[in-house]
Enzyme design. Structure first.
Site, PDB file in Angstrom:
ATOM      1  N   SER A   1       1.094  -5.541 -10.311  1.00 61.87           N
ATOM      2  CA  SER A   1       1.416  -5.112  -8.957  1.00 61.87           C
ATOM      3  C   SER A   1       1.821  -6.315  -8.098  1.00 61.87           C
ATOM      4  CB  SER A   1       0.207  -4.361  -8.375  1.00 61.87           C
ATOM      5  OG  SER A   1       0.543  -3.654  -7.211  1.00 61.87           O
TER       6      SER A   1
ATOM      7  N   ASP B   1       5.400   5.386 -11.547  1.00 60.15           N
ATOM      8  CA  ASP B   1       4.399   4.552 -10.873  1.00 60.15           C
ATOM      9  C   ASP B   1       4.465   4.857  -9.375  1.00 60.15           C
ATOM     10  OD1 ASP B   1       3.067   2.379  -9.531  1.00 60.15           O
ATOM     11  OD2 ASP B   1       3.233   1.208 -11.367  1.00 60.15           O
TER      12      ASP B   1
ATOM     13  N   HIS C   1      -0.381   3.731 -11.988  1.00 66.43           N
ATOM     14  CA  HIS C   1      -0.003   2.424 -11.476  1.00 66.43           C
ATOM     15  C   HIS C   1      -0.344   1.363 -12.508  1.00 66.43           C
ATOM     16  CE1 HIS C   1       0.943  -0.781  -8.849  1.00 66.43           C
ATOM     17  NE2 HIS C   1      -0.301  -1.114  -8.533  1.00 66.43           N
TER      18      HIS C   1
END
Length: 454
Positions: free
Chosen positions: A167, A394, A421
């Site tokens: 991320s 995602d 995610h």
């Protein structure tokens, strides 16, 4: 596991000045003879704990080839978690009060003025309550985290860095590659933050991602007899709005004395959309809400905010805002803000509160120090090919961002077909095998490889 503190300059332009410490956790490789090196990991956020990530991954590592061949290294970025000093803006009580006010739904001039007053107050408190004040805030961003990571690489005795970033941790990865291209051995960047997007475009892309995940949840839910959003996924957004919007005027009292607001109900929903493992909890929470109970959704919102049952918060949310404000240029053009708010509701209709938007300035517009980064496409040479992993549905870091990052860095793209995610080291054998082979042997997966959800 072993823990330590790494001492680094507060301001790298003043190497003999004040210092800060970085919390570090290590799980050593189980096969010292076949050891490749140290794998440094970061979970993103920004503001999430890399030490906590390393601890959570350690069980998986212990029985894997990665665990045999690599020391697992998690670090808390400067200002975060066990690192000292920590960013500190709001007390636990102030954070609870801020959530209870639910100011974001009032787009009237008075509501905008309230939101901007709270944003200005937050920025001021961050500067007042964080040790070293504005100097700490000015040197808190990803630019300096990348520099810290190179000091960490050196302290670990690694000639080159092997890195896994999830991320927002992908931003740390490609920033490091720009700053220290000759010091990169291998990088897995999973769930990319698009380096060329500004903060408004990123929010809109996230909105579209969460809408896709919500639609996937609705399709899963429709097959259940107790589906709270109904048997027709096309009607799910309206069903969700019918449940959530009344909270704007009538928040639900909770047993602990708090109230479930519209903002916390939607935040709890967003938390559940990060992983299919939470979809059942989300359906339960929304059914509870229909019956006038809000504890389950509030528990999800507390999970997002890292609030424990005793009412204590981590500094995750303080650090999140502080890092974003120094990483991105502030947005002060209210025309652009209003346009972005309207576009967000178009791409994520389930999150439309039904009220007029007001284009309030956020805390970054009142931040006491300038930003240190700008959105841009990375210009990197001399770096070995990186592996970018991107998930088709995602919700937080949309698939296209990974495509863009892989292209910008001349790296390989591994596609995971799923709704969650990030994907690496989360139980999908196809993804884990490809990522592990790359980290151990620098072997990239075949061009165009796709991994299906199991």
């Amino acid at each position: 596991m072993q823990c330590a503190r790494l001492t680094v300059p507060l301001d790298y332009s003043k190497p003999d000045g004040d210092t800060v410490t970085i919390g570090v956790l290590r799980h050593k490789a189980s096969d010292s003879t076949g050891r490749v090196g140290a794998l440094v990991v970061n979970p993103g956020g920004p503001g999430a704990s890399g030490m906590a990530l390393a601890a959570s991954l350690s069980t998986h590592f212990s029985g894997s080839e990665l665990g045999q061949r690599f020391d697992l290294i998690g670090f808390d970025p400067r200002g975060v978690g066990a690192s000292e000093p920590k960013v500190h803006c709001l007390t636990d009580r102030e954070r609870d009060a801020q959530r209870a006010e639910d100011l974001g739904v009032d787009g009237s001039p008075a509501g905008v003025a309230q939101q901007e007053s709270a944003a200005r107050d937050f920025a001021a408190k961050c500067a007042q309550r964080t040790e070293h004040g504005p100097e700490m805030l000015a040197n808190l961003g990803t630019r300096d985290v990348a520099r810290d990571m190179d000091v960490l690489r050196s302290a670990l005795g690694e000639p080159k860095l092997t890195y896994l970033g999830y991320s927002y941790g992908t931003r740390i990865g490609y920033t490091y590659a720009q700053e220290f291209p000759g010091n990169v051995r291998a990088m897995v960047l999973d769930g990319a933050v698009d380096p060329s997007q500004d903060s408004l475009d990123e929010q809109i892309a996230q909105g579209a991602g969460f809408e896709t995940a919500f639609n996937e949840f609705a399709a899963w839910c429709a097959a259940r007899q107790d589906c709270v959003v109904g048997a027709d996924p096309a009607e799910a957004s309206q069903a969700f709005q019918n449940l959530a919007r009344p909270l704007i005027d009538n928040p639900v009292p909770l047993r602990d004395g708090r109230k479930l607001t519209y903002a916390d109900a939607t935040l709890g929903t967003i938390q559940a959309l990060y992983s299919q493992q939470l979809w059942q909890t989300l359906n339960t929470g929304l059914n509870d809400l229909r019956s006038g109970r809000g504890e389950t959704l509030m528990a999800l919102a507390d999970m997002y905010n890292e609030r424990d049952p005793g009412g204590r918060y981590s500094n995750n949310q303080d650090a999140f805002t502080a890092i974003r404000c120094v990483d991105d240029p502030p947005v002060t053009d209210k025309t652009k803000i209003l346009d972005a708010e309207n576009r967000f509701e178009q791409v994520a209709p389930f999150l439309d509160d039904g009220r007029a938007n007001g284009a309030a300035l956020d805390s970054c517009a009142f931040w006491p120090v300038p930003n240190t980064l700008q959105p841009h496409e990375p210009k990197i040479s001399g770096v070995p090919p990186v592996l970018v992993i991107s998930t088709t549905n995602d919700p937080a870091t949309p698939y296209q961002a990974g495509v863009n990052l892989a292209e910008a860095m001349n790296g390989a793209l591994l596609t995971f077909e799923g709704t969650q995610h990030t994907a690496f080291l989360q139980g999908n054998q196809c993804v884990d095998t490809a990522g592990s082979a790359y980290l151990i042997n620098n072997t990239l997966p075949p061009v165009g490889q796709r991994c299906a959800a199991q």
